[in-house]
Scaffold this motif. Structure first.
Motif, PDB file in Angstrom:
ATOM      1  N   THR A 312       0.964  -1.261   0.121  1.00  0.00           N
ATOM      2  CA  THR A 312       0.046  -0.025   0.042  1.00  0.00           C
ATOM      3  C   THR A 312       0.807   1.393   0.161  1.00  0.00           C
ATOM      4  O   THR A 312       2.032   1.159   0.285  1.00  0.00           O
ATOM      5  N   GLY A 313       0.090   2.496  -0.282  1.00  0.00           N
ATOM      6  CA  GLY A 313       1.050   3.661  -0.214  1.00  0.00           C
ATOM      7  C   GLY A 313       1.834   3.959  -1.231  1.00  0.00           C
ATOM      8  O   GLY A 313       2.077   3.220  -2.221  1.00  0.00           O
ATOM      9  N   PRO A 314       3.074   4.655  -0.791  1.00  0.00           N
ATOM     10  CA  PRO A 314       4.242   5.150  -1.366  1.00  0.00           C
ATOM     11  C   PRO A 314       4.912   3.969  -2.120  1.00  0.00           C
ATOM     12  O   PRO A 314       5.452   3.782  -3.173  1.00  0.00           O
ATOM     13  N   VAL A 315       5.023   2.833  -1.229  1.00  0.00           N
ATOM     14  CA  VAL A 315       5.765   1.613  -1.748  1.00  0.00           C
ATOM     15  C   VAL A 315       5.075   0.942  -2.755  1.00  0.00           C
ATOM     16  O   VAL A 315       5.819   0.570  -3.833  1.00  0.00           O
ATOM     17  N   ALA A 316       3.837   0.831  -2.880  1.00  0.00           N
ATOM     18  CA  ALA A 316       3.194   0.116  -3.973  1.00  0.00           C
ATOM     19  C   ALA A 316       3.212   1.039  -5.018  1.00  0.00           C
ATOM     20  O   ALA A 316       3.373   0.132  -6.205  1.00  0.00           O
ATOM     21  N   ILE A 317       3.016   2.163  -4.987  1.00  0.00           N
ATOM     22  CA  ILE A 317       3.035   3.192  -6.411  1.00  0.00           C
ATOM     23  C   ILE A 317       4.489   3.101  -6.759  1.00  0.00           C
ATOM     24  O   ILE A 317       4.575   2.832  -8.198  1.00  0.00           O
TER      25      ILE A 317
END
Length: 373
Positions: A312-317
């Motif tokens: 999720t969040g920036p890591v996923a992006i």
């Protein structure tokens, strides 16, 4: 002392040339082993030519030939690929290798050998073109589908993220975009190819037209109009039509018999050959649709994978963008290799276009989310 150094450099260069020629011969023999008919014969002739070049370096080296060496890494990779695959990609790589021959500026290479290498490039280019024609329909659909899946679904996912929606919504949107896009691409590709084949079939001459050729008025000779309609100038069309009628008159008693004596320049033979070539290049509608569906789905799955595994969040992006970037570079490099061009510029171009489109969508999502909020 300087002469000895120069001689040493020359011997080392000659040994490299010898090793590369031997590797090139192995490439062509490996490719020939996976082919038949005329292509096999052409590849074997190329291998013999490379072996003839190798003998030149052997004679030049004489007692300084030394132990047998391996060629450059890229040539050894080509040999390995040719033995296992023998595909159009290997021919495209061989074409690129021939185009980078150092013989054009090597003072120790006879002009005839340098000319041979230039001709080899053209021979391999022609063989690769045959392969490209055979796979062009399905390959075009596959590359277009994968690239479209990567870019459109990444853009969709980033657009939803820019709107500050939850990871669950992002995941659902990504899979919905994958399915909708894959179905749309597959159906569109099938309709496109089928329509093109139907247009080609409609343009093919009536096979019964040949039967009336012997009965044409020789003085009027409207057969020339057929050739003019196909793009020949008036003089050439008239010459071709006159030649065909002369052949038919000389075999008139046998004109209604099916035999090998029928003129090779007949309308039916020409039309059949042209139609066969056109249909082969267009490809099969079903194959193109399946390729488009599968590769779009494969490409569209990559942007969703990080969210599917729980990131999720920036890591996923960031993970999604990196994976898509690598995949875009791979498709660009693949197109570059198949076209006989340098793969890196094509890979970077594909990366810039794909991520540029995704960035625009993300900014629109941010603006839309801010407006709604």
């Amino acid at each position: 002392m300087q002469d000895k150094i120069n001689d040493g450099r020359s011997i080392r260069r000659w040994r490299r040339r010898l090793a590369d020629e031997r590797e090139e011969a192995r490439v062509y023999r490996s490719l020939a082993a996976r082919r038949s008919g005329e292509e096999r014969e052409i590849l074997l002739d190329l291998a013999e030519a490379e072996e003839r070049h190798a003998r030149y370096w052997e004679d030049l080296l004489g007692d300084e030939i030394g132990p047998q060496r391996r060629g450059q890494v890229r040539m050894r990779v080509l040999v390995a690929l040719a033995r296992r695959f023998g595909s159009v990609f290997v021919l495209a790589l061989a074409q690129r290798a021939e185009s980078r021959s150092p013989y054009h500026y090597d003072q120790d290479v006879p002009a005839s050998m340098a000319a041979d290498e230039r001709i080899h490039e053209e021979v391999v280019r022609a063989l690769a073109a045959r392969g490209r024609a055979r796979v062009s329909g399905s390959f075009r659909a596959a590359v277009f589908g994968a690239n479209d899946g990567l870019v459109s679904n990444l853009a969709l996912v980033l657009g939803v993220i820019g709107g500050n929606l939850s990871s669950e919504v992002v995941l659902l949107t990504g899979f919905a975009g994958l399915l909708a896009g894959a179905l749309s691409m597959g159906a569109g590709e099938y309709i496109s190819v089928r329509s093109q084949r139907e247009l080609l079939a409609a343009a093919a001459p009536d096979p019964q037209a040949r039967a009336v050729v012997p009965h044409l008025d020789v003085d009027a000779n409207e057969l020339a109009l057929v050739y003019r309609a196909r793009g020949m100038d008036e003089a050439e069309a008239q010459r071709r039509a006159d030649a065909l009628l002369r052949q038919l008159r000389s075999t008139l008693p046998h004109v209604h018999q099916e035999s090998d004596d029928a003129p090779e320049t007949s309308l039916r033979a020409e039309a059949s050959a042209e139609a066969a070539d056109d249909h082969e290049v267009v490809g099969s509608g079903v194959k193109a649709a399946v390729s488009s569906f599968v590769f779009f789905a494969s490409g569209a799955l990559i942007p969703v994978l990080p969210f599917a595994v729980g990131l999720t969040g920036p890591v996923a992006i960031v993970t999604s963008v990196v994976l898509v970037g690598l995949a875009l570079m791979l498709t660009g490099a693949t197109v570059g290799v198949l076209s006989g061009a340098a793969p890196l510029p094509r890979a970077l171009r594909q990366l810039a276009i794909g991520l540029g489109a995704a960035a625009v969508t993300y900014l629109l999502g941010v603006l839309f989310g801010a407006t709604v909020g």
